[in-house]
Design an enzyme around this catalytic site. Structure first.
Site, PDB file in Angstrom:
ATOM      1  N   ARG A  73       0.194  -1.216  -0.543  1.00  0.00           N
ATOM      2  CA  ARG A  73       0.333  -0.235  -0.327  1.00  0.00           C
ATOM      3  C   ARG A  73       0.510   1.025  -0.275  1.00  0.00           C
ATOM      4  O   ARG A  73       1.905   1.623   0.873  1.00  0.00           O
ATOM      5  CB  ARG A  73      -0.727   0.432   1.250  1.00  0.00           C
ATOM      6  CG  ARG A  73      -2.010  -0.799   0.976  1.00  0.00           C
ATOM      7  CD  ARG A  73      -3.160  -0.906   2.259  1.00  0.00           C
ATOM      8  NE  ARG A  73      -2.777  -1.200   3.322  1.00  0.00           N
ATOM      9  CZ  ARG A  73      -1.986  -0.456   4.215  1.00  0.00           C
ATOM     10  NH1 ARG A  73      -2.277   1.065   4.577  1.00  0.00           N
ATOM     11  NH2 ARG A  73      -1.617  -0.920   5.419  1.00  0.00           N
ATOM     12  N   TYR A 201      -1.570  -3.379  -6.819  1.00  0.00           N
ATOM     13  CA  TYR A 201      -1.522  -4.399  -5.508  1.00  0.00           C
ATOM     14  C   TYR A 201      -2.955  -4.737  -5.026  1.00  0.00           C
ATOM     15  O   TYR A 201      -3.331  -3.254  -4.228  1.00  0.00           O
ATOM     16  CB  TYR A 201      -0.470  -3.174  -4.837  1.00  0.00           C
ATOM     17  CG  TYR A 201      -0.512  -3.637  -3.055  1.00  0.00           C
ATOM     18  CD1 TYR A 201       0.084  -4.846  -3.151  1.00  0.00           C
ATOM     19  CD2 TYR A 201      -0.644  -3.245  -2.125  1.00  0.00           C
ATOM     20  CE1 TYR A 201       0.440  -5.846  -1.598  1.00  0.00           C
ATOM     21  CE2 TYR A 201      -1.044  -3.890  -1.278  1.00  0.00           C
ATOM     22  CZ  TYR A 201      -0.477  -5.167  -0.633  1.00  0.00           C
ATOM     23  OH  TYR A 201       0.286  -5.752   0.308  1.00  0.00           O
ATOM     24  N   LYS A 210      -9.385  -1.847   1.436  1.00  0.00           N
ATOM     25  CA  LYS A 210      -9.400  -0.888   2.484  1.00  0.00           C
ATOM     26  C   LYS A 210     -10.251   0.298   2.169  1.00  0.00           C
ATOM     27  O   LYS A 210     -10.642   1.525   2.483  1.00  0.00           O
ATOM     28  CB  LYS A 210      -7.959  -0.817   2.184  1.00  0.00           C
ATOM     29  CG  LYS A 210      -6.788  -1.829   2.490  1.00  0.00           C
ATOM     30  CD  LYS A 210      -7.240  -2.227   4.153  1.00  0.00           C
ATOM     31  CE  LYS A 210      -6.042  -3.259   4.558  1.00  0.00           C
ATOM     32  NZ  LYS A 210      -6.695  -4.336   5.934  1.00  0.00           N
ATOM     33  N   HIS A 230     -11.124  -1.964  11.518  1.00  0.00           N
ATOM     34  CA  HIS A 230      -9.708  -2.805  11.182  1.00  0.00           C
ATOM     35  C   HIS A 230      -9.987  -3.810  11.868  1.00  0.00           C
ATOM     36  O   HIS A 230      -8.757  -4.293  12.907  1.00  0.00           O
ATOM     37  CB  HIS A 230      -8.489  -2.160  10.548  1.00  0.00           C
ATOM     38  CG  HIS A 230      -7.484  -2.842   9.854  1.00  0.00           C
ATOM     39  ND1 HIS A 230      -6.327  -2.196  10.136  1.00  0.00           N
ATOM     40  CD2 HIS A 230      -7.895  -4.022   9.142  1.00  0.00           C
ATOM     41  CE1 HIS A 230      -5.256  -2.728   9.715  1.00  0.00           C
ATOM     42  NE2 HIS A 230      -5.858  -3.742   9.070  1.00  0.00           N
ATOM     43  N   SER A 252      -0.734  -4.006  11.835  1.00  0.00           N
ATOM     44  CA  SER A 252       0.159  -5.276  11.321  1.00  0.00           C
ATOM     45  C   SER A 252       1.535  -5.656  12.197  1.00  0.00           C
ATOM     46  O   SER A 252       1.943  -4.552  12.917  1.00  0.00           O
ATOM     47  CB  SER A 252       0.370  -4.848   9.682  1.00  0.00           C
ATOM     48  OG  SER A 252       1.544  -3.466  10.266  1.00  0.00           O
ATOM     49  N   CYS A 254       1.009  -7.872  14.508  1.00  0.00           N
ATOM     50  CA  CYS A 254       0.968  -8.438  15.361  1.00  0.00           C
ATOM     51  C   CYS A 254       0.196  -9.222  15.839  1.00  0.00           C
ATOM     52  O   CYS A 254      -0.145 -10.192  16.729  1.00  0.00           O
ATOM     53  CB  CYS A 254      -0.147  -6.911  16.223  1.00  0.00           C
ATOM     54  SG  CYS A 254       0.389  -5.547  16.377  1.00  0.00           S
ATOM     55  N   ASP A 277      -9.556  -9.225   8.547  1.00  0.00           N
ATOM     56  CA  ASP A 277      -9.473  -7.939   8.048  1.00  0.00           C
ATOM     57  C   ASP A 277     -10.142  -7.059   8.536  1.00  0.00           C
ATOM     58  O   ASP A 277      -9.817  -5.866   8.948  1.00  0.00           O
ATOM     59  CB  ASP A 277      -8.614  -8.025   6.771  1.00  0.00           C
ATOM     60  CG  ASP A 277      -8.030  -6.732   6.648  1.00  0.00           C
ATOM     61  OD1 ASP A 277      -7.408  -6.636   8.046  1.00  0.00           O
ATOM     62  OD2 ASP A 277      -8.133  -5.780   5.217  1.00  0.00           O
ATOM     63  N   ARG A 374       2.712 -12.387  -0.829  1.00  0.00           N
ATOM     64  CA  ARG A 374       0.652 -12.481  -0.185  1.00  0.00           C
ATOM     65  C   ARG A 374       0.159 -13.608  -1.080  1.00  0.00           C
ATOM     66  O   ARG A 374       0.338 -14.156  -2.025  1.00  0.00           O
ATOM     67  CB  ARG A 374       0.145 -11.057  -0.890  1.00  0.00           C
ATOM     68  CG  ARG A 374       0.345 -10.336  -0.090  1.00  0.00           C
ATOM     69  CD  ARG A 374      -0.134  -9.526   1.178  1.00  0.00           C
ATOM     70  NE  ARG A 374      -0.046  -8.657   2.262  1.00  0.00           N
ATOM     71  CZ  ARG A 374      -0.690  -7.562   2.500  1.00  0.00           C
ATOM     72  NH1 ARG A 374      -2.075  -8.931   3.784  1.00  0.00           N
ATOM     73  NH2 ARG A 374      -0.249  -6.788   3.825  1.00  0.00           N
TER      74      ARG A 374
HETATM   75  C1  OXD Z   1      -2.923  -4.475   5.846  1.00  0.00           C
HETATM   76  C2  OXD Z   1      -3.194  -5.172   5.478  1.00  0.00           C
HETATM   77  O1  OXD Z   1      -2.518  -3.541   5.653  1.00  0.00           O
HETATM   78  O2  OXD Z   1      -4.254  -6.394   6.198  1.00  0.00           O
HETATM   79  O3  OXD Z   1      -3.680  -3.378   7.409  1.00  0.00           O
HETATM   80  O4  OXD Z   1      -3.275  -5.524   3.959  1.00  0.00           O
HETATM   81 MN    MN Z   2      -5.471  -5.173   6.849  1.00  0.00          MN
END
Ligand code: OXD
Ligand code: MN
Length: 596
Positions: A73, A201, A210, A230, A252, A254, A277, A374
């Site tokens: 991102r 991406y 998102k 989130h 992220s 965690c 997510d 990913r």
């Molecule tokens: C993020 C994702 O960046 O879920 O939070 O990809």
């Molecule tokens: Mn995320």
């Protein structure tokens, strides 16, 4: 008579000038045809968009290599275009909608010449849910068309739901020529509209994720009285078969996805996944908080995924049910034509190419798989999918977990005194960055509710919105701060994490059922150590005690840092949140006075 939807698509086509327009129906046959186009016709540079992987080991699975500049991102190039800057807040890049449109219209002009424009109708949420939203995305690359089929309910239902309305959710996306200097992700919350150009991406290009389900939806939630968060959604089944539903917000790195797919270390407990997510949270007619996951797919980080960290994810990835599964920017074992990443079980294969296609040998300084490589896989492939996943009402939430990565300071688990105190726990989330992130290692990044990059309006107002939602809840969920990452004086993690986290979740479940007590501290309610089920855990009594130790000097610095962070929101920061800060400061002062 043309519908507003047809008119809108027509206008976008006039601007982008594709050779062909294809309205997707979301069927498997269609996805197979689009993948075939990605294998045989479409290319990024000289690389085909898709490459089929070893059929026996990875059925219906394809590899995608992105443009080398397009691997994550791009927060810097992401804008929230409210008519005024104040509404976007200091947490967002802002551009006036007129300026943003003028700038991007030039870039979109003719960008699809020689390409196919795919029109993707999709629902976020089960179409039968009162909380679902009907959306349309336009894209010009097979990878995005196929990914959206995995991540959303893509079919003609969305077109039916839209009917003659013109307030549907609109997304216009083109990879254009992947030029990072002409890459923008622009959100127009008032118009339920996203314009994204120059990137393929996930977070930049799968606009249902998102862009819509968090940034635009958070603003819709503010207007309509709900929350777009989130968060993972999970159900914990106890040995008697009762299921308690929870959500968890974590920045992220965690272990959010691992938590949603946890394999319990305690016999008799099972964890069911509903989302990894995003959670949309509504106040139900019963005054409880109800959660749906608007998505249907998992877009997760591959490195670090193994039978130790997330056995259920590996089963999900190997499972064959919903077509297809994708890997993006992992390494490849050229002998077996299988994906590979750092942290995967087993020996490092002899013949590997890295995520950019170059030969790679063990011991080399660079990583073989991109740290943000990913997988994209359907949640319906998960062996631990909750049977409530498609329930249009969602699931009632009994607990909200707020996690972060802190090597000091935050105890293993603390329960908030009440909703307002819980909101403060979420507001003050900060997490230490890891080497995998683009940021410097070990630096604290404040990330309220793990929403900093995803809140589509001023975060000060977002804090207020959370407080207001609490007022509407007759039976609010309990709120918990957790931290799996405290280290001892040698820098070693004291808590084993992963499947062992069920020991904390079990305590939370019992708290929601009023079956276990807690002790009040300055920070909130903590477990009596004997109340945690530590049977079979490799944590010493000394370590367990340390996991709950609170250091007032560290908290003094923390409170000052939180206050500094809140300053940027000026008068938008609710006074209740400042009061919570003050209360915490005062209780530490009192504790210190008692010791001296
Ligand atoms: C993020 C994702 O960046 O879920 O939070 O990809
Ligand atoms: Mn995320």
């Amino acid at each position: 008579m043309t519908t507003p939807l047809e008119r809108w698509v027509d206008e976008q086509a006039k601007l982008c000038k594709p050779d062909k327009i294809h309205w997707c129906d979301g069927t498997e046959e269609e996805a197979r045809r689009i993948v075939e186009i990605g294998i045989k016709e479409e290319k990024i540079g000289n690389t085909p968009v898709f490459q089929e992987l070893n059929k026996e080991a990875w059925p219906d699975t394809y590899f995608h290599r992105s443009h080398p500049t397009d691997v994550a991102r791009t927060e810097k190039l992401t804008f929230i275009c409210h008519p005024d800057k104040e509404t976007a807040g200091p947490n967002n890049n802002w551009m006036h909608p007129d300026e943003a449109k003028e700038k991007l219209r030039k870039l979109f002009d003719g960008c699809m010449k020689g390409r196919t424009m795919y029109v993707l109708p999709y629902m976020m949420g089960n179409p039968d849910s009162p909380y679902a939203k009907a959306c349309i995305q336009i894209t010009d690359i097979s990878y995005v068309a196929v990914s959206m089929r995995i991540m959303t309910r893509m079919n003609k239902t969305a077109i039916k739901k839209i009917g003659n309305r013109d307030d549907f959710v609109k997304g216009l996306h083109s990879v254009a020529d992947f030029d990072p200097n002409k890459r923008f992700i622009m959100h127009f919350p008032e118009e339920h509209l996203v314009w994204s150009i120059g990137s393929g991406y996930g977070g930049n290009a799968l606009l249902g994720k998102k862009c819509f389900s968090l940034r635009i939806a958070s603003y819709l939630g503010l207007k309509e009285g709900w929350l777009a968060e989130h968060m993972v959604i999970l159900g914990i089944e106890d040995p008697k078969g009762n299921v308690t539903y929870m959500t968890a917000a974590m920045p992220s790195a965690c272990g959010k996805t691992n938590l949603a797919m946890l394999e319990s270390a305690l016999p008799g407990y099972k964890v069911w996944i509903l989302g990894d997510d995003i959670a949309w949270l509504n106040v139900g007619p019963d005054g409880r908080l109800w959660a749906i996951n608007p998505e249907t797919g998992l877009f997760g980080v591959a490195p670090g995924t193994s039978t130790k960290t997330n056995p259920n994810m590996l089963k999900t990835l190997k499972g064959k049910k919903f077509y297809p599964t994708l890997f993006t920017n992992t390494a490849l074992n050229t002998d077996s034509n299988e994906p590979w990443w750092e942290g995967l079980d087993g020996d490092i294969p002899k013949n590997l190419i890295d995520w950019q296609g170059k030969p790679w040998r063990a011991g080399q300084e660079t990583k073989a798989a991109h740290p943000n490589s990913r997988f994209t896989v359907s949640i319906y492939n998960a062996p631990t999918l909750s049977k409530e996943f498609d329930n249009p009402k969602g699931v009632p939430i009994s607990a909200i977990i707020l996690g972060s990565r802190r090597t000091k300071l935050i105890p293993l688990v603390v329960e908030s005194f009440d909703w307002e105190h819980g909101v403060f726990m979420g507001v003050r989330i900060g997490s230490e960055t890891t080497a995998a992130a683009i940021h410097k290692e070990g630096v604290l990044r404040r990330d309220p509710m793990a929403m900093l990059p995803f809140c589509g309006y001023n975060m000060g107002d977002y804090f207020r919105h959370w407080l207001n939602i609490g007022k509407k809840l007759k039976n609010p969920p309990k709120i918990y701060a957790v931290n799996w990452f405290k280290v001892d004086e040698n820098g070693k993690f004291m808590w084993p994490g992963f499947g062992e986290n069920i020991r904390v979740l079990e305590w939370i479940v019992k708290r929601t059922q009023n079956k276990v007590g807690a002790q009040d501290t300055a920070l909130g309610r903590m477990p009596h150590l004997k109340a945690l089920n530590m049977k079979g855990a490799c944590v010493s009594a000394k370590e367990l005690k340390k996991l709950f130790e609170v250091n007032p000097a560290e908290w003094k610095a923390e409170i000052s840092d939180i206050n500094k962070f809140l300053d940027q929101f000026g008068s938008h920061t609710p006074k209740e949140i400042r009061n919570q800060c003050k209360k915490l400061e005062d209780s530490f002062k009192k504790e210190c006075a008692k010791v001296h």
